[in-house]
Every structure is written in structure tokens, then in C-alpha cells.
Enzyme design. Structure first.
Site: not given
Length: 509
Positions: A2, A101-102, A257
Site C-alpha cells: 500500500c 502498509n504491510g 517492481y
């Protein structure tokens, strides 16, 4: 994976958070949210969809205040409903909003303990809501009417003792400010920026430095593994190392990426790391096939362009753009279902026959995960007239699940799992397939000034840096996060959760 943002400013922050989220959109396309604070009033807007679709002018006008946090969601562990968009909010103590995030590897244990020992009810299956309630619980134990920095850091030290996994967090605490913290391994990124204005100093926390650039903040540094950074409402900056043991092992897939090439994470330029990936691939091709018959190198846009260009340069080969990308289709890898990913490839890419016809083509991509996208792209190249289609991956074979926030949970969906490189080549239809070696990837990302000795390479190596990932955990995660499981959840729910009455302190806009 995220994108998160937090700003403590000297003027309204709604537009800057919005702008920052737009350049973090690549980190999550499933949902978006912004929470701001003015006095003791919170304002919240969140929903499923892209940033540009979730926020209209009427919403932005109501997101008032000089303090706020934002989030773009990439769904992993069961987060399918609009109700699970972030930021999350809890009333007590103070009133706290959180964006994360995670992925927490002990989320189920935390949820059970929160109910059993502290009678805290969770409205969703999101590990982010569990993390928010752990933080709220530890702050409530302090009991102070006004939260001092040392009390906050003491509470966070206990959070670190209870929570495991990969995470970067921004949290807004009413009447106090914004806190950001990062897991003890630094798996997920978090950067700190500053801007000096006539009214005073403004601070910003974000997943990537590119979001700082857009809104005029200067990159100060990365938040260190196990460190918490607290920015009070007066613009004061406080920081402390809250985790007892820290080992800096950031996720190497960020550089392969996820991150934008114009970002700098942990003092590593993503662009330069990808250039070195191309150099390493060229060395391997030269070593394995010195008499190769490659006519042209063509990248699969967009992430692989840098590696492909450097590879072509090092091998003294022609570099050409052979695919035209539809900019209005999202990133295929992070789409929530296999059927949607498959449908999007041909609507996302179209080949230019002039670059393929009668030529031996080397296609370069950042990685191969499920293999279906690669197979369709190779088919496009053959339809465009390529004589032979070779395929190079800037990353090693993805053979193991990722448990720290990337949607690679189901081993059965990973094309390289249990297969040789030749078998993968046959499955995707390539005349020859070349993967990056893991040692070369690590060497390409690491450099002398980065202060990073090693990386989390779990999806390539099967070694999990947190040390708590068991076969039982992986099996449970696969049951929950496979495409088949997601499809079952979509079929069994209308996408809404019974949240009950909205908290009085939050004005949802």
C-alpha cells in the site's frame, strides 16, 4: 503493498495528501482514503477505487485541517470490502486514525487477544485494524490526559513486542500530531521529508520519496527499522528507537517492481538499482550464450524499461519500444483476481508489428509471478510476426509465498514453484527463458552508501527474515489469500460490513 502519507503542516493539507497519493497510486489501486483533523474534529473520506475517483471536489472541501494522513490500498489478506479501506479509526484514547502498509504475521493471534484480554471488538478482518487497536490499547495503559513523547515511545515499545511482520505505519492522534513507525527489519519503506515555510516547519511521512518531491518537501532521511517518529502539532520532531532488536533487511521486491524508478528508498536509487539489474542480466546472457542470435531487446512497459535499456546497451543490441500501453488500465500484477488479470493484458498492451516481424526478440520484464501475463505477452509478440521470442526476467524465479504485504500467498499460483526454468519456458511459450540469479539481484540493489547489508528475499529464497513463518502459517495464508478464496468471498458478500453506528468524533465526507 500500500501507499501511506502523513503531514503536519502550517496550512490545509488536504490537497497535498491527495497529490501525494496520486503518485503512490502504483502501490495500490483497490481503495483510497484521507483523514484530516481540525481542532478536535476528524474528517474522513474513503472508498473503493482510484484516488481520482474516490475524491471529488465536495469531499476535498470538507477535509479540513493542517494535519492529516492518507492511504492507497492494495488488497492482500482478505481485504475485499469497501469498509476495509483505510485509514481506520478508534475513539479511545484521544481518537486515533491509522494507515498501514504491510502484513502482520500474527494478526489472528492479535485479534483473539484483543477480544479475550481487552474486550476490543474488530469490525473487519484487516490486520491494520488489529494494529490500530494494539496501539490504542498500549496508549490507554499510559493513562495521561496529554501524551508526551516519551510516553508515546514507551507505548510503541510495547507495540513492537506484540506485533510481528512487515509494516510501515502513519497514525494521527487528535490533539497531538502524527506518528510514523517502521518494523524492526525495515521490510516496508517509510521516508521523512521537511519543508520550511514562512509560518514554520512542515513535516511529511510517506512510502516513497517521489511523493515528497511532488508536494515540495525535501527528503531528510528514511525512518530507521524499529524507529518511531513523532511530529507534534507545533511542528516539533521527536524520534526514538523503540524496538529492542533491529536488523535492516528491506524488501528487495520494492526495487524490482513496486517502487517508482524516481524514488530513493534506504538511500538506494530505484532507477540505478534497475540499471544494475540489466547489467547483471547482460553478463549472464554473455556467459551462457556468447553466440546468441538476439536481434532486438524490447521491454514490457513500464517497470522493466530501465533494465532492458541497460541490457541492450551492454550487449550492443538494438533497443526498441515494441508495445504500446493503455495508460488507463491498472498494474496487472496487483489486480485482485486471476480472471481480471487475464482480461486486462490485451486491453493493456498492443504490439507494434514493425518491431517484431521476422526478428528474434528478447522481451525483458521485471519478474514472472503467475506466468499468465508473460504467456499472453509472448503470444502477442508471435502474432506480431516475431521469428523467435526469448524472455528475460530481471528477478529470480518466484517460488515461495510472500507474507509481508505482497499478494504472492498461494504457492500453486506461482508458475516457478516446483518447476525448472525450462519447464517454465515451455509453460509461457518462450523459446528461451533467462532469470536473474539471486546473488546478482542482491548485488545490483546494494551499494556502498546504502547501509543495507542484506534484503528480504523470501519470495525467491524461502527464507523469512522475521523467523516466525511456519508451514502451518503458510498453508492458512494460502487458504485465505488465493484467487479462489477471494472469489468465494466476493460471491458470499455484497462488499459491505455491518459497522454499526459511526463514531461521533468522525465526520465521514
Amino acid at each position: 503493498m500500500c501507499g501511506i502519507v502523513g503531514i503536519v503542516g502550517q496550512s490545509p493539507v488536504n490537497q497535498r495528501i491527495y497529490d501525494a497519493l496520486t503518485v503512490l497510486q502504483h502501490r495500490g489501486q483497490d481503495a483510497a482514503g484521507i483523514m484530516t483533523c481540525e481542532g478536535e474534529q476528524l474528517f474522513l473520506r474513503k472508498d473503493s477505487g482510484l484516488v481520482r475517483d474516490v475524491f471529488q471536489q465536495r469531499h476535498m472541501l470538507q477535509l479540513r485541517g493542517n494535519v492529516g494522513i492518507g492511504h492507497t490500498r492494495y488488497p492482500t489478506a482478505g481485504c475485499d470490502a469497501a469498509a476495509e479501506a483505510q485509514p481506520f479509526y478508534v475513539n479511545a484514547p484521544y481518537g486515533i486514525g491509522l494507515a498501514h502498509n504491510g502484513n502482520l504475521t500474527n494478526a489472528a493471534e492479535l485479534a483473539e487477544a484483543l477480544w479475550r484480554d481487552e474486550r476490543r471488538h474488530l469490525n473487519t478482518s484487516s490486520d491494520s485494524e488489529a494494529l490500530l487497536n494494539i496501539l490504542a490499547s498500549e496508549l490507554q495503559r499510559r493513562g495521561a490526559a496529554h501524551l508526551k513523547p516519551d510516553e508515546l515511545f514507551a507505548a510503541l515499545a510495547n507495540v513492537y513486542k506484540r506485533v510481528r511482520g512487515g509494516y510501515a505505519v502513519v497514525a494521527l492522534i487528535i490533539g497531538h500530531g502524527v506518528v510514523g513507525f517502521r518494523d524492526p527489519h525495515g521490510i516496508r519503506p517509510l521516508v521523512l521529508g521537511r519543508r520550511i515555510t514562512p509560518r514554520g516547519t512542515e513535516w511529511m511521512l510517506a512510502s516513497e520519496s517521489v511523493s515528497l518531491d511532488l508536494v515540495g518537501f525535501e527528503l531528510v532521511r528514511d525512518v530507521e527499522p524499529g524507529e518511531a517518529v513523532y511530529i507534534d502539532l507545533a511542528g516539533g520532531l521527536h524520534s526514538a528507537r523503540c524496538a529492542e532488536v533491529t536488523v535492516h533487511t528491506p524488501c528487495v521486491f520494492e526495487y524490482v517492481y513496486f517502487a517508482r524508478p524516481d524514488s530513493i528508498i534506504d538511500n538506494i536509487s530505484v532507477h540505478k538499482a534497475r540499471m544494475r539489474m540489466g547489467e547483471k542480466l547482460a553478463e549472464k546472457i554473455r556467459r551462457l550464450r556468447p553466440d546468441h542470435d538476439i536481434d532486438v531487446v524490447i521491454p514490457i512497459p513500464d517497470t522493466s524499461r530501465t533494465s532492458a535499456m541497460q541490457l541492450a546497451l551492454d550487449l550492443d543490441l538494438e533497443y526498441r519500444e515494441g508495445f504500446v500501453k493503455n495508460r488507463y488500465i491498472g498494474r496487472t500484477f496487483i489486480m485482485p483476481g486471476q480472471e481480471q488479470r487475464q482480461k486486462s493484458v490485451r486491453s493493456k498492451l498492443n504490439a507494434i508489428p514493425l518491431e517484431f516481424r521476422g526478428r528474434n526478440v528478447l522481451l525483458v520484464d521485471d519478474s514472472i509471478v503467475r506466468g499468465t501475463t508473460s504467456a499472453q505477452i509472448i503470444e502477442l509478440a508471435r502474432e506480431a510476426g516475431a521469428r523467435k521470442v526469448y524472455f528475460a526476467s530481471a528477478a529470480p524465479p518466484v517460488r515461495y509465498p510472500n507474507v509481508y504485504g505482497i499478494d504472492m500467498a498461494a504457492v500453486g499460483e506461482l508458475v516457478a514453484a516446483g518447476r525448472t526454468e525450462d519447464e517454465v519456458a515451455t509453460l509461457i511459450g518462450a523459446d528461451w527463458l533467462i532469470y536473474q540469479d539471486l546473488e546478482d539481484l542482491v548485488s545490483a540493489v546494494r551499494h556502498d552508501k546504502a547501509r543495507v547489508e542484506s534484503f528480504d528475499t523470501s519470495c525467491f529464497s524461502g527464507t523469512y527474515v522475521t523467523g516466525d513463518v511456519t508451514p502451518e502459517y503458510l498453508a492458512a495464508l494460502e487458504r485465505e489469500r488465493s484467487d479462489a478464496a477471494k472469489a468465494r468471498r466476493r460471491d458470499s458478500t455484497d462488499g459491505e460490513s455491518a459497522l454499526g453506528p459511526k463514531p461521533r468524533a468522525v465526520r465521514v465526507v
